[in-house]
Design a protein around this motif. Structure first.
Motif, PDB file in Angstrom:
ATOM      1  N   SER A  82      59.772  10.924  68.069  1.00 42.92           N
ATOM      2  CA  SER A  82      58.611  10.734  67.203  1.00 42.92           C
ATOM      3  C   SER A  82      57.449  11.422  67.911  1.00 42.92           C
ATOM      4  N   LEU A  84      54.404  10.859  68.452  1.00 37.38           N
ATOM      5  CA  LEU A  84      53.457  10.105  69.271  1.00 37.38           C
ATOM      6  C   LEU A  84      52.012  10.550  69.056  1.00 37.38           C
ATOM      7  N   LEU A  86      48.424   9.920  67.167  1.00 37.29           N
ATOM      8  CA  LEU A  86      47.728   8.837  66.487  1.00 37.29           C
ATOM      9  C   LEU A  86      47.378   9.320  65.086  1.00 37.29           C
ATOM     10  N   PRO A  87      47.888   8.632  64.049  1.00 39.62           N
ATOM     11  CA  PRO A  87      47.762   9.173  62.694  1.00 39.62           C
ATOM     12  C   PRO A  87      46.321   9.257  62.190  1.00 39.62           C
ATOM     13  N   TRP A  88      45.412   8.502  62.822  1.00 44.14           N
ATOM     14  CA  TRP A  88      44.031   8.506  62.315  1.00 44.14           C
ATOM     15  C   TRP A  88      43.162   9.558  63.009  1.00 44.14           C
ATOM     16  N   LEU A 101      40.748   8.585  77.197  1.00 40.44           N
ATOM     17  CA  LEU A 101      41.194   7.361  77.862  1.00 40.44           C
ATOM     18  C   LEU A 101      40.760   7.341  79.328  1.00 40.44           C
ATOM     19  N   THR A 127      44.917  15.991  60.034  1.00 44.29           N
ATOM     20  CA  THR A 127      45.541  14.796  60.609  1.00 44.29           C
ATOM     21  C   THR A 127      47.061  14.983  60.555  1.00 44.29           C
ATOM     22  N   SER A 129      49.423  13.479  59.163  1.00 40.99           N
ATOM     23  CA  SER A 129      50.106  13.321  57.876  1.00 40.99           C
ATOM     24  C   SER A 129      50.044  14.598  57.044  1.00 40.99           C
TER      25      SER A 129
ATOM     26  N   ASP B 178      52.773   1.056  66.811  1.00 36.87           N
ATOM     27  CA  ASP B 178      54.044   1.667  67.169  1.00 36.87           C
ATOM     28  C   ASP B 178      54.338   1.515  68.666  1.00 36.87           C
ATOM     29  N   ASN B 180      56.316   3.224  70.525  1.00 38.45           N
ATOM     30  CA  ASN B 180      56.305   4.507  71.233  1.00 38.45           C
ATOM     31  C   ASN B 180      54.890   4.889  71.644  1.00 38.45           C
ATOM     32  N   LEU B 181      53.926   4.549  70.771  1.00 39.78           N
ATOM     33  CA  LEU B 181      52.536   4.857  71.104  1.00 39.78           C
ATOM     34  C   LEU B 181      52.041   3.965  72.246  1.00 39.78           C
ATOM     35  N   ARG B 197      41.216  -0.973  71.697  1.00 36.75           N
ATOM     36  CA  ARG B 197      40.165  -0.227  71.009  1.00 36.75           C
ATOM     37  C   ARG B 197      40.712   1.029  70.326  1.00 36.75           C
ATOM     38  N   TYR B 198      41.571   1.770  71.022  1.00 30.75           N
ATOM     39  CA  TYR B 198      41.991   3.074  70.493  1.00 30.75           C
ATOM     40  C   TYR B 198      43.334   3.043  69.793  1.00 30.75           C
ATOM     41  N   LEU B 199      44.129   2.000  70.003  1.00 30.85           N
ATOM     42  CA  LEU B 199      45.449   1.976  69.370  1.00 30.85           C
ATOM     43  C   LEU B 199      45.601   0.797  68.404  1.00 30.85           C
ATOM     44  N   PRO B 202      42.718   0.439  65.301  1.00 28.47           N
ATOM     45  CA  PRO B 202      42.943   1.374  64.188  1.00 28.47           C
ATOM     46  C   PRO B 202      44.264   1.119  63.464  1.00 28.47           C
ATOM     47  N   ALA B 203      45.303   0.767  64.223  1.00 27.82           N
ATOM     48  CA  ALA B 203      46.600   0.525  63.579  1.00 27.82           C
ATOM     49  C   ALA B 203      46.534  -0.711  62.687  1.00 27.82           C
ATOM     50  N   LYS B 283      42.624   9.538  54.610  1.00 33.14           N
ATOM     51  CA  LYS B 283      42.966  10.694  55.416  1.00 33.14           C
ATOM     52  C   LYS B 283      44.286  10.532  56.158  1.00 33.14           C
ATOM     53  N   TRP B 284      44.722   9.304  56.386  1.00 33.29           N
ATOM     54  CA  TRP B 284      45.894   9.192  57.256  1.00 33.29           C
ATOM     55  C   TRP B 284      46.929   8.165  56.840  1.00 33.29           C
ATOM     56  N   VAL B 289      47.467   8.196  51.288  1.00 42.66           N
ATOM     57  CA  VAL B 289      47.606   9.651  51.308  1.00 42.66           C
ATOM     58  C   VAL B 289      48.222  10.113  49.990  1.00 42.66           C
TER      59      VAL B 289
END
Lengths: 242, 293
Positions: A82, A84, A86-88, A101, A127, A129, B178, B180-181, B197-199, B202-203, B283-284, B289
């Motif tokens: 995958s 990896l 970030l979709p946003w 980071l 993005t 997607s 996710d 994996n993320l 904050r970053y993962l 937003p998810a 957008k995502w 979408v």
């Protein structure tokens, strides 16, 4: 000079069923591509995770890390099947994630350069997607380059791509990762035959080193040397005890 | 299949059919709901006329419309009050729901300790406890300004109704990042706070927005229930109080007018929150979408 990789010890994958894997001793020479080939569920990814210092959920007694006896943390880049991403975030923002980071000011010019290097220049603001599978892996590769770490651990990064895109991505990755220590986990005998300076076969019977095809990688994907090696490796995957 | 796909005339015909279907769908998305509403209004009118139902039992749609126009000014004042309570309750529900979800996510023990309590609050019939809550609360002095006890009581009632979907959806969302993320963030040496904050946040956003759409309607219901119990005073008399008052005076048409305003407000809130959701996600996220096929 990048460090080589070394993992020695006993891996306890599934204590309940089947014979345990014999003790492993795996090394990956510095600055070269080592392909770890094997069927699913045999512990390839677990080995990669141990080297990366990620939680594995299985028992392991032994050592995993760099061959210079310094911890690998902070020196490892990671790429998986995958993408990896970030979709946003846009491609550019994804490429600069590491800097964000680390609370550093992201180097936009360099990010731009890396995105150009993987051929995503016109798509930098999109993005994930909006991209195809192959393009997403390009973006992931650009991020890996941006991080510029001496060791790259690749967990079947091209597994989901079609033949042509996969061949293109292999060539691109091989070119841009030159000089780094790469450990590529794959279940594709052809991929291992094409890319490996060194090919390791991991089956239920244990870990074995296989003679790579003649010629330096990256090899011609449709050439006789690679195809012959693919046949040989496939046979050994089908009959691990022979 | 292959032969058909390569025949240009047939591709054109397919494409035309697809375009026509899209056009029909677009028109139907407006015409169908409008037609159903008109039909419902007609049935309502017909039922009243055919059965000679007296207007204080069930007024016809015409009478309700007249009441709506005749009392527009009063109803608008009440509407503003109800909307204020709803908006404040929704804000409090967002703050409380998201705050608790983050706390639960960061501390397993906090989740174990307090989640059952949140469920208990959710399943308690708020109509039964609302009068008590309005008795228990007192004026709350915040230094800069004082929240009158009635307003505070109404806010608490509406909050209890509205906060749970936000809490449960946000909790789910924060957990759904996710794996994996997460690994990637570990390799980048991200701190706990950075991962949040970053993962994770937003998810969790699509989940939170789903909860928000439910909570928007519930905070309106909560505000109406609170007004029913509180009656007049505090912030003034909201739409629910208008309904009570109209019922006492057998002005059923006015009660229906207020009721329709509440329903329309609910639709408006839902539409606004859906728009917000689309604006943040288009957008995502998969849910927003636009796909070609």
């Amino acid at each position: 000079m990048p460090p080589g990789l070394r993992l020695t010890g006993r891996l306890d994958l599934a204590p309940a069923d089947g014979p345990a894997l014999p003790p492993l001793s795996l090394t990956a020479p510095a600055g070269r591509w080592t392909c770890l080939l094997g069927p699913s569920g045999v512990g390839k990814s677990t080995i990669l995770r141990l080297l990366a210092g990620l939680p594995t959920g299985v028992g392991f007694e032994g050592e995993a890390g760099g061959d210079d006896r310094r911890p690998l943390a902070g020196r490892v880049a990671w790429m998986a099947q995958s993408d990896l991403l970030l979709p946003w975030l846009s491609v550019t923002e994804n490429v600069m994630l590491g800097a964000r980071l680390r609370r550093q000011r992201p180097d936009r010019a360099r990010a731009r350069e890396m995105i150009e290097a993987v051929g995503l220049g016109p798509h930098a603001a999109k993005t994930p997607s909006e991209l195809s599978g192959g393009m997403r892996q390009r973006a992931a590769l650009a991020r890996l380059l941006m991080e510029d770490r001496p060791v790259a651990l690749l967990d079947e990064p091209f597994g989901a791509l079609d033949v042509r895109t996969r061949a293109e991505m292999q060539a691109l990755a091989f070119r841009v990762l030159a000089g780094r220590t790469v450990l590529l986990v794959t279940h594709d005998a052809h991929e291992a035959a094409r890319l490996g300076h060194r090919i390791l076969l991991l089956t239920e019977a244990g870990l074995a080193e296989v003679e790579p095809p003649e010629g330096e990688p990256i090899r011609d994907p449709a050439g006789p040397a690679v195809l012959a090696a693919q046949a040989r490796l496939t046979r050994r995957l089908l009959e691990p005890d022979a | 299949m292959t032969v058909r796909d390569t025949d240009p005339t047939l591709i054109d015909a397919d494409e035309l059919a697809r375009q026509r279907r899209r056009r029909v769908e677009k028109i139907a998305s407006w015409v169908l709901p409008a037609a159903v509403i008109l039909l419902a209004l007609f049935l309502w009118h017909w039922t009243v006329v055919a059965n000679e139902i007296p207007h204080y039992i069930l007024p016809g749609p015409g009478l309700v419309g007249e009441a709506l126009v005749a009392n527009a000014a009063t109803l608008f004042d009440s509407w503003v009050i109800t909307i204020q309570t709803t908006a404040l309750a929704l804000l409090a529900a967002v703050a409380g729901g998201v705050g608790l979800a983050v706390l639960f996510n960061q501390s397993r023990f906090a989740e174990m300790a307090f989640y059952p309590f949140a469920v208990i609050l959710q399943v308690t019939p708020v109509v039964a406890v609302a009068p008590l809550i309005l008795i228990y609360v007192t004026d709350l002095d915040l230094g800069l300004f004082v929240i009158p006890e009635k307003v505070l009581g109404m806010l608490i009632v509406a909050w209890i109704v509205a906060f749970f979907p936000i809490l449960s959806n946000s909790t789910l969302g924060l957990r759904s990042a996710d794996h994996n993320l997460r690994d990637l963030f570990s390799i980048y040496g991200a701190t706990r706070w950075q991962r949040l904050r970053y993962l994770q946040i937003p998810a969790a956003l699509p989940y939170f927005l789903g909860g928000l759409r439910i909570a928007g309607g519930l905070s309106l219901i909560g505000a109406v229930v609170a007004e029913f119990v509180a009656g007049t005073g505090g912030m003034g008399s909201g739409l629910a109080f208008r309904i009570l008052e109209a019922n006492y005076r057998l002005k059923t048409d006015l009660a229906f007018a207020a009721l329709i305003l509440i329903a329309l407000t609910g639709v408006l809130i839902f539409a606004l929150l859906s728009f917000l959701s689309h604006a943040l996600l288009h957008k995502w996220h998969e849910s927003a979408v636009k796909r070609e096929v």
